[in-house]
Motif scaffolding. Sequence first.
Motif, PDB file in Angstrom:
ATOM      1  N   THR A 175       6.597 -12.874  -4.950  1.00  0.00           N
ATOM      2  CA  THR A 175       6.310 -12.130  -5.826  1.00  0.00           C
ATOM      3  C   THR A 175       5.183 -11.104  -5.589  1.00  0.00           C
ATOM      4  O   THR A 175       4.824  -9.846  -6.139  1.00  0.00           O
ATOM      5  CB  THR A 175       6.123 -12.391  -7.462  1.00  0.00           C
ATOM      6  OG1 THR A 175       5.040 -13.191  -7.242  1.00  0.00           O
ATOM      7  CG2 THR A 175       7.436 -13.202  -7.691  1.00  0.00           C
ATOM      8  N   PRO A 192       4.211  -8.893  -3.079  1.00  0.00           N
ATOM      9  CA  PRO A 192       4.476  -7.599  -2.912  1.00  0.00           C
ATOM     10  C   PRO A 192       4.770  -6.695  -4.062  1.00  0.00           C
ATOM     11  O   PRO A 192       4.149  -5.627  -3.972  1.00  0.00           O
ATOM     12  CB  PRO A 192       5.713  -7.625  -1.670  1.00  0.00           C
ATOM     13  CG  PRO A 192       5.594  -8.736  -1.241  1.00  0.00           C
ATOM     14  CD  PRO A 192       5.239  -9.959  -2.165  1.00  0.00           C
ATOM     15  N   PHE A 193       5.396  -7.265  -5.023  1.00  0.00           N
ATOM     16  CA  PHE A 193       5.634  -6.759  -6.066  1.00  0.00           C
ATOM     17  C   PHE A 193       4.706  -6.416  -7.161  1.00  0.00           C
ATOM     18  O   PHE A 193       4.290  -5.228  -7.661  1.00  0.00           O
ATOM     19  CB  PHE A 193       7.238  -7.122  -6.740  1.00  0.00           C
ATOM     20  CG  PHE A 193       8.298  -7.039  -5.811  1.00  0.00           C
ATOM     21  CD1 PHE A 193       8.930  -5.993  -5.369  1.00  0.00           C
ATOM     22  CD2 PHE A 193       8.552  -8.378  -5.125  1.00  0.00           C
ATOM     23  CE1 PHE A 193       9.716  -6.046  -4.604  1.00  0.00           C
ATOM     24  CE2 PHE A 193       9.628  -8.410  -4.150  1.00  0.00           C
ATOM     25  CZ  PHE A 193      10.106  -7.553  -4.052  1.00  0.00           C
ATOM     26  N   LEU A 207       2.237  -3.719  -5.877  1.00  0.00           N
ATOM     27  CA  LEU A 207       2.586  -2.512  -6.406  1.00  0.00           C
ATOM     28  C   LEU A 207       2.147  -2.114  -7.789  1.00  0.00           C
ATOM     29  O   LEU A 207       1.901  -1.125  -8.154  1.00  0.00           O
ATOM     30  CB  LEU A 207       3.981  -1.981  -5.875  1.00  0.00           C
ATOM     31  CG  LEU A 207       4.386  -2.167  -4.380  1.00  0.00           C
ATOM     32  CD1 LEU A 207       5.793  -1.869  -4.280  1.00  0.00           C
ATOM     33  CD2 LEU A 207       3.675  -1.116  -3.698  1.00  0.00           C
ATOM     34  N   GLY A 208       2.595  -3.143  -8.830  1.00  0.00           N
ATOM     35  CA  GLY A 208       2.094  -2.971 -10.141  1.00  0.00           C
ATOM     36  C   GLY A 208       0.774  -2.899 -10.305  1.00  0.00           C
ATOM     37  O   GLY A 208       0.347  -2.010 -11.014  1.00  0.00           O
ATOM     38  N   TRP A 260      15.110 -17.159  -7.062  1.00  0.00           N
ATOM     39  CA  TRP A 260      13.848 -16.909  -6.007  1.00  0.00           C
ATOM     40  C   TRP A 260      13.519 -17.756  -5.366  1.00  0.00           C
ATOM     41  O   TRP A 260      13.037 -17.679  -4.140  1.00  0.00           O
ATOM     42  CB  TRP A 260      12.704 -15.990  -6.980  1.00  0.00           C
ATOM     43  CG  TRP A 260      12.224 -17.189  -7.851  1.00  0.00           C
ATOM     44  CD1 TRP A 260      12.449 -17.458  -9.213  1.00  0.00           C
ATOM     45  CD2 TRP A 260      11.089 -17.883  -7.525  1.00  0.00           C
ATOM     46  NE1 TRP A 260      11.487 -18.598  -9.568  1.00  0.00           N
ATOM     47  CE2 TRP A 260      10.541 -18.870  -8.597  1.00  0.00           C
ATOM     48  CE3 TRP A 260      10.242 -18.154  -6.470  1.00  0.00           C
ATOM     49  CZ2 TRP A 260       9.567 -19.723  -8.700  1.00  0.00           C
ATOM     50  CZ3 TRP A 260       9.426 -19.335  -6.363  1.00  0.00           C
ATOM     51  CH2 TRP A 260       8.937 -19.956  -7.627  1.00  0.00           C
ATOM     52  N   TRP A 286      15.348 -10.712  -1.730  1.00  0.00           N
ATOM     53  CA  TRP A 286      14.864  -9.642  -0.803  1.00  0.00           C
ATOM     54  C   TRP A 286      14.279 -10.058   0.687  1.00  0.00           C
ATOM     55  O   TRP A 286      13.993 -11.221   0.775  1.00  0.00           O
ATOM     56  CB  TRP A 286      13.528  -8.742  -1.715  1.00  0.00           C
ATOM     57  CG  TRP A 286      12.492  -9.674  -1.858  1.00  0.00           C
ATOM     58  CD1 TRP A 286      11.971 -10.601  -2.657  1.00  0.00           C
ATOM     59  CD2 TRP A 286      11.270  -9.678  -0.801  1.00  0.00           C
ATOM     60  NE1 TRP A 286      11.077 -11.233  -2.393  1.00  0.00           N
ATOM     61  CE2 TRP A 286      10.477 -10.547  -1.470  1.00  0.00           C
ATOM     62  CE3 TRP A 286      10.933  -9.154   0.368  1.00  0.00           C
ATOM     63  CZ2 TRP A 286       9.272 -10.915  -0.706  1.00  0.00           C
ATOM     64  CZ3 TRP A 286       9.718  -9.240   0.972  1.00  0.00           C
ATOM     65  CH2 TRP A 286       8.883 -10.279   0.673  1.00  0.00           C
ATOM     66  N   TYR A 322       7.588  -3.210   5.687  1.00  0.00           N
ATOM     67  CA  TYR A 322       6.547  -3.799   4.433  1.00  0.00           C
ATOM     68  C   TYR A 322       5.121  -2.998   4.723  1.00  0.00           C
ATOM     69  O   TYR A 322       4.444  -2.443   3.609  1.00  0.00           O
ATOM     70  CB  TYR A 322       6.502  -5.326   4.471  1.00  0.00           C
ATOM     71  CG  TYR A 322       5.275  -5.439   3.263  1.00  0.00           C
ATOM     72  CD1 TYR A 322       5.668  -5.082   1.837  1.00  0.00           C
ATOM     73  CD2 TYR A 322       4.531  -6.052   3.527  1.00  0.00           C
ATOM     74  CE1 TYR A 322       4.761  -5.444   1.014  1.00  0.00           C
ATOM     75  CE2 TYR A 322       3.259  -6.492   2.753  1.00  0.00           C
ATOM     76  CZ  TYR A 322       3.383  -6.132   1.278  1.00  0.00           C
ATOM     77  OH  TYR A 322       2.597  -6.576   0.362  1.00  0.00           O
ATOM     78  N   TRP A 345       3.323  -0.457   2.215  1.00  0.00           N
ATOM     79  CA  TRP A 345       1.835  -0.852   1.611  1.00  0.00           C
ATOM     80  C   TRP A 345       1.032   0.272   1.803  1.00  0.00           C
ATOM     81  O   TRP A 345       0.119   0.701   1.058  1.00  0.00           O
ATOM     82  CB  TRP A 345       1.430  -2.197   2.377  1.00  0.00           C
ATOM     83  CG  TRP A 345      -0.184  -2.315   2.645  1.00  0.00           C
ATOM     84  CD1 TRP A 345      -0.738  -2.276   1.390  1.00  0.00           C
ATOM     85  CD2 TRP A 345      -0.646  -2.802   3.633  1.00  0.00           C
ATOM     86  NE1 TRP A 345      -2.127  -2.714   1.862  1.00  0.00           N
ATOM     87  CE2 TRP A 345      -2.237  -3.147   3.114  1.00  0.00           C
ATOM     88  CE3 TRP A 345      -0.237  -3.521   4.944  1.00  0.00           C
ATOM     89  CZ2 TRP A 345      -3.022  -3.514   4.210  1.00  0.00           C
ATOM     90  CZ3 TRP A 345      -1.304  -3.796   5.701  1.00  0.00           C
ATOM     91  CH2 TRP A 345      -2.711  -4.066   5.155  1.00  0.00           C
ATOM     92  N   SER A 351       1.790   3.403  -0.160  1.00  0.00           N
ATOM     93  CA  SER A 351       1.336   3.421  -1.730  1.00  0.00           C
ATOM     94  C   SER A 351      -0.398   3.303  -1.826  1.00  0.00           C
ATOM     95  O   SER A 351      -0.531   3.790  -2.807  1.00  0.00           O
ATOM     96  CB  SER A 351       1.972   1.886  -2.234  1.00  0.00           C
ATOM     97  OG  SER A 351       1.507   0.540  -1.460  1.00  0.00           O
TER      98      SER A 351
END
Length: 588
Positions: free
Chosen positions: A160, A162-163, A166-167, A457, A486, A493, A497, A500
């Motif tokens: 989790t 990477p996600f 971003l959050g 997952w 994923w 990636y 990264w 963003s």
Amino acid sequence: MVKHQPLQVYEKQVFVSFVTGIYGCRWKRYQRSHDDSSKWECTWLVILFSSFLLLLFWVYFWLVAHNDYNQFNWLLYNRSGEWRDDTVLILAYSAVGFSYISILTILACFHISLGQQLNLYWVHKVGVLATLLTTISGLVTVDDVWGEEWAIVLISLQSTAPFLHLGALAIFTAVGWLVAGYVVRRERSNVQVTVLLIYVVLLLVIYLAPLTFRCPCVMDRHALAPRPEVIGRRGAPMLAPENTMVSFNRALQQGVSSLQADVTISEDGVPFLMRDSTLRRTTDVSKMFPARQNDDASSFNWTDIHSLNAGQWFLESDPYWTVGSLTTKDRSRVGNQTVCTLVEMLRLAARADRSALLYVRRPPPQHPRHRSWFMDTLWAVQRAGIPQKRVTWTPDTDRGRVRGLQQTADEKLSLEEMKQRGISSLTLHYSKASHRDIQEYLANNVSVTVYPVNEAWLYSLLWCSGVPSVSSDAPQDLRKVPYPIWLMSQSAYSFIWITSDLVSIAVVLIIFSFQNYHMIRWKLSGMQSYNPEQIMLSAVTRRASRDVNVMKEKLIFSEINNGLNSTEDMSLDLENGYASYSCSGLSH
């Protein structure tokens, strides 16, 4: 001549009233203030933010720990002796508590953005403090009862991170608006500099966080290993009672490659399948033999064991919340299950051309079969007619007596220890199987089976790590995962990264520039006067001064007094006019 005061028209500020009303029960305009918040209220703000972060961790932990809910309930059962699903209460508290604290946190941020003085209502203070103390006590309890489960947090971050990055990037970029409003629109002080410095440091940490990520699924898709085989752990215990024939049949229907079972030796030497040390949870022993319900399962002879019902408990306790999906025919079949022998399970595996993984529990020293348990189990394997190369045995004791059977260790060993003990297979808990260890074992031709794997997952993560097989309570769910959730290359990636981060930097600079531009424009325009009863939505905050509130009160009372004086003047004019009129009439 009467001079009337101009009618004061107030702008309705529904949103501000909503924010201050819910947060501090200040619904009226005169209850609000732009003054700086007191140190006491700032302390409560810190407590609120701390509660939010702690609850955020708590909720995340229970989301990823869904893989082991049954294990948690089983541990509590071993402590209390009563089976209950405590995860329901925990999830209910988590949902209510997190929603409540999140709403208050958002309202507090709006207070800062609108320049409103913080004044948390006393009821909310009690609620925040109660939530904080409950969460802390929950964390302490989990650490005591289920401390080994903390490892799943770090393991889940491999999937989790990477996600979450971003959050976090989006949230901290948005928080830049509040920081800019606080820093730019106030006179410079050490507090503003400190806030700005903390924000910049945290932003840099988030920008560079991916450098520390170790995600197995960031890889070239051509290097992806074959799909891990799924072993039915005690059959398919989410669909039928564990370690029963109907459970193993359901597992075979879901396409498992092997069946795994827990083996116990009865008093008269019959190997049967039972997870617990007693028969109390999964049979009706409390009804048939109430005086012996807490006795060790191996102290019963096979005649007594075979007379017990091993399916009705599943329908009554519904440990996985799946009974509602069973048909009437399935319920009848489940309700009539008896304890399964090892021979029955192995014969089923042989007919289906599947392998078997056995966890054999050695009888206690006072047991009559304490010395012959190994031969009892080996005899059952031979009697079942299954090829011995399809049977894997653990623990790896009495290796000199095992001929033809595969043995696996259920503990993490070094390569040197494995060579000394002649072991070529490991069965490890997922918390003990790191990506580096798995790669090292596979490079030395050591087969690794990881358990328990019940979530998509975790299955995807182990798939990317190259694990050849997993043991699962939910083969029906893993069957629906034909590919990792994923998977992306390192170059893809890195592009996401860096892009963003650059977008975030640009947005933060625009926010600070915009806030600074409007501040300069406001100063140059000379708009220093304001309606003291109009609370601006532009979040213009001022230095703390009680004179502002005093001025408001004086203006309000002056308007009221002027209105009363005007009324009195009108009354005196009318009285004087009437008196003069009367005197003139009398003179005539």
